[in-house]
Design a protein around this motif. Structure first.
Motif, PDB file in Angstrom:
ATOM      1  N   GLY A  13      -2.031  -2.569   5.432  1.00 33.05           N
ATOM      2  CA  GLY A  13      -1.924  -3.410   4.088  1.00 33.05           C
ATOM      3  C   GLY A  13      -1.646  -4.454   4.105  1.00 33.05           C
ATOM      4  O   GLY A  13      -2.065  -5.281   4.086  1.00 33.05           O
ATOM      5  N   LEU A  14      -0.357  -4.168   4.562  1.00 37.47           N
ATOM      6  CA  LEU A  14       0.018  -5.679   5.169  1.00 37.47           C
ATOM      7  C   LEU A  14      -0.047  -6.930   6.425  1.00 37.47           C
ATOM      8  O   LEU A  14      -0.237  -7.531   5.526  1.00 37.47           O
ATOM      9  N   ALA A  15      -1.286  -6.299   7.194  1.00 33.25           N
ATOM     10  CA  ALA A  15      -1.489  -6.697   8.080  1.00 33.25           C
ATOM     11  C   ALA A  15      -2.467  -7.175   7.554  1.00 33.25           C
ATOM     12  O   ALA A  15      -3.470  -8.755   7.145  1.00 33.25           O
ATOM     13  N   ALA A  16      -3.218  -6.396   7.217  1.00 34.42           N
ATOM     14  CA  ALA A  16      -4.893  -7.325   6.392  1.00 34.42           C
ATOM     15  C   ALA A  16      -4.536  -7.815   5.476  1.00 34.42           C
ATOM     16  O   ALA A  16      -5.522  -8.712   5.110  1.00 34.42           O
ATOM     17  N   TRP A  17      -3.217  -8.218   4.264  1.00 35.84           N
ATOM     18  CA  TRP A  17      -3.237  -9.031   3.556  1.00 35.84           C
ATOM     19  C   TRP A  17      -3.205 -10.386   4.181  1.00 35.84           C
ATOM     20  O   TRP A  17      -3.173 -11.528   3.687  1.00 35.84           O
ATOM     21  N   ARG A  18      -2.271 -10.162   5.514  1.00 34.04           N
ATOM     22  CA  ARG A  18      -2.190 -11.235   5.907  1.00 34.04           C
ATOM     23  C   ARG A  18      -3.950 -11.497   6.582  1.00 34.04           C
ATOM     24  O   ARG A  18      -3.390 -13.536   6.237  1.00 34.04           O
ATOM     25  N   ALA A  19      -4.582 -11.675   7.201  1.00 33.20           N
ATOM     26  CA  ALA A  19      -5.470 -11.994   7.445  1.00 33.20           C
ATOM     27  C   ALA A  19      -6.535 -12.295   5.978  1.00 33.20           C
ATOM     28  O   ALA A  19      -7.281 -13.164   6.285  1.00 33.20           O
ATOM     29  N   GLY A  20      -6.395 -11.281   4.816  1.00 28.81           N
ATOM     30  CA  GLY A  20      -7.239 -11.767   3.899  1.00 28.81           C
ATOM     31  C   GLY A  20      -6.578 -13.365   3.738  1.00 28.81           C
ATOM     32  O   GLY A  20      -7.298 -14.496   2.744  1.00 28.81           O
ATOM     33  N   ARG A  21      -5.165 -14.119   3.975  1.00 28.88           N
ATOM     34  CA  ARG A  21      -5.549 -15.339   3.844  1.00 28.88           C
ATOM     35  C   ARG A  21      -6.216 -16.885   4.773  1.00 28.88           C
ATOM     36  O   ARG A  21      -5.588 -17.338   4.476  1.00 28.88           O
ATOM     37  N   THR A  29     -14.127 -11.667  -0.970  1.00 27.82           N
ATOM     38  CA  THR A  29     -12.991 -11.514  -1.486  1.00 27.82           C
ATOM     39  C   THR A  29     -11.879 -11.509  -0.585  1.00 27.82           C
ATOM     40  O   THR A  29     -11.612 -10.276   0.417  1.00 27.82           O
ATOM     41  N   PRO A  30     -10.416 -11.686  -1.029  1.00 21.36           N
ATOM     42  CA  PRO A  30      -9.264 -11.302   0.313  1.00 21.36           C
ATOM     43  C   PRO A  30      -9.063  -9.696  -0.454  1.00 21.36           C
ATOM     44  O   PRO A  30      -8.878  -9.212   0.340  1.00 21.36           O
ATOM     45  N   GLY A  31      -9.267  -9.475  -1.836  1.00 15.65           N
ATOM     46  CA  GLY A  31      -9.092  -8.140  -1.763  1.00 15.65           C
ATOM     47  C   GLY A  31     -10.198  -7.280  -1.392  1.00 15.65           C
ATOM     48  O   GLY A  31      -9.949  -6.042  -0.603  1.00 15.65           O
ATOM     49  N   GLN A  32     -11.209  -7.583  -1.148  1.00 12.26           N
ATOM     50  CA  GLN A  32     -12.926  -6.864  -0.217  1.00 12.26           C
ATOM     51  C   GLN A  32     -11.960  -7.049   1.602  1.00 12.26           C
ATOM     52  O   GLN A  32     -12.200  -5.796   2.170  1.00 12.26           O
ATOM     53  N   VAL A  33     -11.153  -8.006   1.793  1.00 12.59           N
ATOM     54  CA  VAL A  33     -11.484  -7.648   3.565  1.00 12.59           C
ATOM     55  C   VAL A  33     -10.036  -7.027   3.532  1.00 12.59           C
ATOM     56  O   VAL A  33      -9.954  -6.083   4.209  1.00 12.59           O
ATOM     57  N   VAL A  34      -8.472  -7.084   2.677  1.00  6.79           N
ATOM     58  CA  VAL A  34      -7.637  -5.521   2.651  1.00  6.79           C
ATOM     59  C   VAL A  34      -9.001  -4.462   3.023  1.00  6.79           C
ATOM     60  O   VAL A  34      -8.127  -4.010   3.516  1.00  6.79           O
ATOM     61  N   ARG A  35      -9.199  -3.862   1.768  1.00  2.00           N
ATOM     62  CA  ARG A  35      -9.813  -2.889   1.847  1.00  2.00           C
ATOM     63  C   ARG A  35     -10.644  -2.262   2.935  1.00  2.00           C
ATOM     64  O   ARG A  35     -10.411  -0.991   3.538  1.00  2.00           O
ATOM     65  N   VAL A  36     -11.398  -3.162   3.561  1.00  2.00           N
ATOM     66  CA  VAL A  36     -12.176  -3.005   4.087  1.00  2.00           C
ATOM     67  C   VAL A  36     -11.073  -2.256   5.562  1.00  2.00           C
ATOM     68  O   VAL A  36     -12.041  -1.363   6.873  1.00  2.00           O
ATOM     69  N   PHE A  37     -10.337  -2.836   5.720  1.00  2.00           N
ATOM     70  CA  PHE A  37      -9.451  -2.581   6.702  1.00  2.00           C
ATOM     71  C   PHE A  37      -8.669  -1.644   7.291  1.00  2.00           C
ATOM     72  O   PHE A  37      -8.488  -1.056   7.744  1.00  2.00           O
ATOM     73  N   LEU A  38      -8.073  -1.537   5.359  1.00  2.00           N
ATOM     74  CA  LEU A  38      -7.532  -0.608   5.765  1.00  2.00           C
ATOM     75  C   LEU A  38      -8.372   0.748   5.994  1.00  2.00           C
ATOM     76  O   LEU A  38      -7.550   1.687   5.915  1.00  2.00           O
ATOM     77  N   LEU A  39      -9.296   1.055   4.468  1.00  2.00           N
ATOM     78  CA  LEU A  39     -10.237   2.056   5.081  1.00  2.00           C
ATOM     79  C   LEU A  39     -11.011   2.275   6.482  1.00  2.00           C
ATOM     80  O   LEU A  39     -10.129   3.619   6.592  1.00  2.00           O
ATOM     81  N   GLN A  40     -11.404   1.503   7.471  1.00  2.00           N
ATOM     82  CA  GLN A  40     -11.143   1.674   8.374  1.00  2.00           C
ATOM     83  C   GLN A  40     -10.205   2.383   9.679  1.00  2.00           C
ATOM     84  O   GLN A  40     -10.058   3.414   9.428  1.00  2.00           O
ATOM     85  N   HIS A  41      -8.142   1.829   9.127  1.00  2.00           N
ATOM     86  CA  HIS A  41      -8.095   1.929   9.479  1.00  2.00           C
ATOM     87  C   HIS A  41      -6.889   3.905   9.312  1.00  2.00           C
ATOM     88  O   HIS A  41      -6.285   4.323  10.372  1.00  2.00           O
ATOM     89  N   LEU A  42      -7.073   3.923   7.660  1.00  2.00           N
ATOM     90  CA  LEU A  42      -6.443   5.151   7.319  1.00  2.00           C
ATOM     91  C   LEU A  42      -7.558   6.109   8.163  1.00  2.00           C
ATOM     92  O   LEU A  42      -7.462   7.399   8.156  1.00  2.00           O
ATOM     93  N   ALA A  43      -8.693   5.688   8.419  1.00  2.00           N
ATOM     94  CA  ALA A  43      -9.955   6.821   8.377  1.00  2.00           C
ATOM     95  C   ALA A  43      -9.800   6.923   9.536  1.00  2.00           C
ATOM     96  O   ALA A  43      -9.633   8.459  10.323  1.00  2.00           O
ATOM     97  N   TYR A  44      -9.305   6.659  11.142  1.00  2.00           N
ATOM     98  CA  TYR A  44      -8.915   6.518  11.859  1.00  2.00           C
ATOM     99  C   TYR A  44      -7.554   7.739  12.673  1.00  2.00           C
ATOM    100  O   TYR A  44      -8.015   8.071  13.026  1.00  2.00           O
ATOM    101  N   ALA A  45      -6.695   6.747  11.318  1.00  2.00           N
ATOM    102  CA  ALA A  45      -5.697   7.359  11.072  1.00  2.00           C
ATOM    103  C   ALA A  45      -5.673   8.635  11.134  1.00  2.00           C
ATOM    104  O   ALA A  45      -4.933  10.034  11.522  1.00  2.00           O
ATOM    105  N   LEU A  46      -6.486   9.394  10.240  1.00  2.00           N
ATOM    106  CA  LEU A  46      -6.347  10.649   9.356  1.00  2.00           C
ATOM    107  C   LEU A  46      -7.611  11.840  10.492  1.00  2.00           C
ATOM    108  O   LEU A  46      -6.273  12.238  10.386  1.00  2.00           O
ATOM    109  N   LEU A  47      -8.292  10.950  11.355  1.00  2.00           N
ATOM    110  CA  LEU A  47      -8.898  11.902  12.236  1.00  2.00           C
ATOM    111  C   LEU A  47      -7.982  12.184  13.761  1.00  2.00           C
ATOM    112  O   LEU A  47      -7.907  13.291  14.225  1.00  2.00           O
ATOM    113  N   GLY A  48      -7.461  10.738  14.225  1.00  2.00           N
ATOM    114  CA  GLY A  48      -6.665  10.983  14.850  1.00  2.00           C
ATOM    115  C   GLY A  48      -5.029  11.901  14.621  1.00  2.00           C
ATOM    116  O   GLY A  48      -5.072  12.884  15.850  1.00  2.00           O
TER     117      GLY A  48
END
Length: 768
Positions: A355-363, A284-303
């Motif tokens: 979140g903003l970019a992933a929301w656009r990608a979810g469409r 679903t669009p929500g799952q697409v947003v979550r997968v990218f959000l979790l990925q980039h938050l993990a990368y950001a937190l590590l960096g």
């Protein structure tokens, strides 16, 4: 959730390079902002730097020699004490300058309130008459290590062995005595004892003073100074520096945020095909947003965590001013808060951007919509490619490489993304141009002080027994004195104003004083004068108006024919010639002389010679340069440029990666029309070089006027006035532009060459 994590893990294994780049980009942004914070604290608060490095005392007490100061160490909240030290008042003279000082007997450098040596060495028992001067006092006395001072009223001579910074209240003529450290044997008749208290809670300073007065008795304490008083006094001179660096810090923050936004948006655009596949298999669009959000938050937190840890552990080991800034910043108040707030803020911003970019990608629809192959989409196919190749062979009768034409075509047909890249690259470059302009302005103020209203290097006041003719002859006899301008300076009151202004008469009609004019013309006729910006603002007048003022009971009416750059008295100065003032008071005689020296002359050496030849009848002082208070900015500019360059590098690498990835879809067409891998590589290099060149031109077009406006606005607000701004030299501008463009092309060459040599199967996969 399980499917989301499995896809995220699979994507990480497939795109390890992209994941590593995002981690490094986040780490670079966080490190840049932390270094910018450290530089800001280091440069804008030199008093805090001295206080922290020297473990400054929060309270200094001057007590009677018989006071029992040992009780103070046992007070609650007192961490450590310095002293008590014997103290005596004295007046020291050097090269015609005199200053009231406090001689403080110290055998070894104290652990609390330790002076920080800037020149020479500490006290040595082998030099019993050696002294260390506080840096402000040393400047007032024109003294440096090796000089000899005389004590007024005695035949005693003291040798300067060192100069040191101190966090105690600084020397102010007529208000605050200068501080001189000497061996206890050099203070044979102390009139007081000095003790410093370092507190566990600096906020409890007032209570600690009350407790000390209670324990020792009010009659035993003669003088009290606190760290808050010293800090407020010292920080006033660095307000301008704080504003300038605050602007750089805000610009660096915006540039860093834009760089992160560009990196995330570029990566998500590169996964549009994967997003279509995910939606086709049921995401679903929500799952697409979550997968990218979790990925980039993990990368950001590590960096972010890695950058904060490395900056904290290794930052002070960086050579140069950056390492010094981090080392001092780690001991400043608010360090822990900044170390936590900056990484958290970056991670939250990355989360919002993702979140903003992933929301656009979810469409994105499950089945990708075919893109047009014409020039509107920037793609090459069929006859269009052959036409562009033919265009590249001959343009306006000149033979041009097809790679150059196609490179410009690549950048021009992706207008939205190219403009975004230009904007993100131009911002750090614009701030670098502003920083270089500030550097050049300060350098000009130091190297050519006459251009900021300081043509004279020395101010001389002669004893009353020395006539004007004899004084001028004595001064002009020195071979390095180019001119000696007689003058007077008095306080004048303007009707309707409660504040006073400075009325100055310098030079004569025959030998006028060389004022630095920003508007109008020099005062040459009777009753003509020039004024500083501060006076024009105070009286709400302009060049061409007449002003009336009162000196004592004598009125003075002057015609303002110009605006001069006035660094003294906040610009509230009206200047004319000595002859003009004598028209109102024929008995007026000079009270001072401004000495203009020949180029290359050392003011200290000239003052030393004049003091000897004057036989004690001349009082000499160097003319203070307001740029001295901004000297810290010159060293910090290098660090600021390094931070901004790192942010620009991150954006540049992001743009290169996006250009290479999108260019893979055109590889089949480019190879089909006969272009070699080297020519295909040149297309990407040309596109990045052209984009960077446009960003440099935008930065110069906006940065140079912005730098002049900022510097002149600060000049107007301080009373000095506009007209002091100086842009970087043409050679420096060419060096900046060339470094940016050549750096961009060099960085783009390697990934572009690798992409141009990909196998046909990989090219077909990328184009699918």
């Amino acid at each position: 959730m399980r499917a989301t994590l499995r896809w995220a893990h699979s994507d990480l294994r497939t795109h390890r390079g992209e994941a590593l780049f995002l981690v490094l980009a986040t780490a670079g942004v966080v490190a840049s902002l932390l270094l910018a914070t450290a530089l800001f604290g280091y440069a804008t608060n030199p008093w805090q730097r001295v206080f922290t490095q020297g473990r400054g005392a929060h309270v200094w007490l001057h007590t009677a020699p018989t006071a029992d100061t040992a009780k103070l160490a046992a007070l609650d909240g007192v961490e450590a004490v310095a002293g008590p030290f014997p103290s005596a008042s004295a007046t020291l003279a050097s090269r015609g300058s005199r200053a009231a000082v406090e001689l403080r007997g110290v055998s070894e450098q104290p652990s609390v309130g330790r002076p920080l040596l800037t020149a020479g060495h500490w006290l040595d028992a082998t030099v019993p008459d050696g002294v260390v001067l506080e840096s402000g006092l040393a400047r007032a006395l024109l003294a440096q290590p090796g000089d000899t001072l005389t004590e007024a009223g005695t035949a005693r001579r003291l040798t300067v062995v060192g100069v040191a910074d101190s966090a105690e209240p600084r020397y102010r003529p007529g208000e605050q005595r200068g501080l001189v450290w000497a061996l206890p044997s050099a203070v044979p008749a102390p009139d007081a004892r000095v003790i410093g208290m370092r507190l566990t809670d600096p906020e409890g300073t007032d209570y600690a003073v009350q407790r000390a007065v209670t324990v020792l008795g009010a009659g035993a304490i003669g003088e009290v100074s606190t760290w808050t008083q010293a800090r407020a006094e010292a920080q006033g001179d660095y307000r301008l520096l704080g504003q300038v660096l605050g602007l750089f810090g805000l610009g660096a923050l915006i540039a860093a945020c834009l760089a992160v936004h560009g990196a995330i948006g570029t990566r998500i655009r590169g996964h549009l095909r994967d997003i279509s596949v995910l939606k086709a298999i049921g995401f679903t669009p929500g799952q697409v947003v979550r997968v990218f959000l979790l990925q980039h938050l993990a990368y950001a937190l590590l960096g972010a965590v890695a950058a904060a840890a490395l900056t904290e552990a290794l930052g002070e080991r960086v050579p140069g001013r950056l390492g010094d800034a981090v080392g001092v910043w780690q001991g400043l108040p608010g360090h822990a808060m900044a170390l936590f707030a900056v990484p958290v803020g970056v991670v939250l911003f990355i989360g919002a951007t993702t979140g903003l970019a992933a929301w656009r990608a979810g469409r994105v629809p499950p089945v990708p919509v075919p893109r047009p192959a014409g020039p509107a989409g920037g793609r090459l196919a069929g006859a269009g490619a052959w036409g562009l190749r033919a265009l590249g062979v001959r343009v306006a009768g000149l033979r041009v490489s097809p790679a150059l034409v196609l490179g410009w075509h690549t950048a021009a047909t992706r207008r939205g993304r190219s403009l975004g890249t230009v904007a993100r690259l131009a911002l750090p470059l614009l701030l670098i141009v502003v920083a270089l302009s500030a550097w050049t302005t300060i350098d000009r103020a130091h190297g050519s002080p006459e251009r900021i209203g300081l043509p004279a290097a020395l101010t001389v006041r002669a004893d009353a027994g020395l006539t004007d003719a004899r004084a001028r002859a004595l001064l002009e006899r020195d071979p390095q004195v180019a001119a000696a301008y007689p003058g007077v300076e008095v306080a004048a009151l303007v009707p309707g104003q409660t504040a006073t202004i400075a009325l100055r008469g310098l030079g004569t009609h025959a030998d006028p004083y060389p004022y630095a004019l920003a508007e109008g013309r020099a005062a040459r006729g009777p009753d003509e004068a020039v004024a500083g910006q501060g006076l024009l603002d105070l009286l709400d007048v302009r060049v061409g108006d007449w002003v009336r003022m009162t000196v004592g009971d004598q009125p003075q009416v002057l015609h303002l024919v110009g605006r001069s750059i006035e660094p003294e008295n906040a610009g509230r100065v009206v200047s004319t010639s000595l002859d003009t003032l004598r028209e109102n008071d024929p008995a007026l005689r000079p009270t001072l002389y401004q000495l203009r020296l020949v180029p290359g002359a050392d003011p200290h050496e000239v003052a030393d010679r004049l003091a000897r030849s004057g036989g004690g009848r001349l009082d000499l002082h160097t003319v203070p340069n307001p740029a001295d208070g901004l000297s810290a900015l010159r060293g910090v500019v290098v660090g600021v440029i390094a931070v901004l360059a790192l942010i620009g590098l991150i954006e540049l690498l992001t743009a290169i990666g996006g250009t290479v990835r999108e260019g893979e879809r055109d590889l089949l067409a480019l190879k089909a029309i006969g272009l070699s891998p080297r020519q295909i590589t040149a297309i990407t290099v040309t596109a990045m070089g052209g984009t960077t060149l446009v960003a440099v031109l935008v930065a110069l077009a906006l940065g140079l006027p912005l730098a002049h406006w900022i510097i002149d606005a600060q000049g107007r607000s301080s009373g000095i006035g506009a007209g002091i701004a100086q842009g970087p030299s043409p050679a420096l501008v060419v060096l900046l532009a060339g470094s940016a463009v050549l750096g961009a092309t060099a960085l783009a060459a390697v990934p572009a060459a690798r992409a141009a040599r990909r196998r046909l199967a990989d090219t077909l996969s990328a184009a699918a």
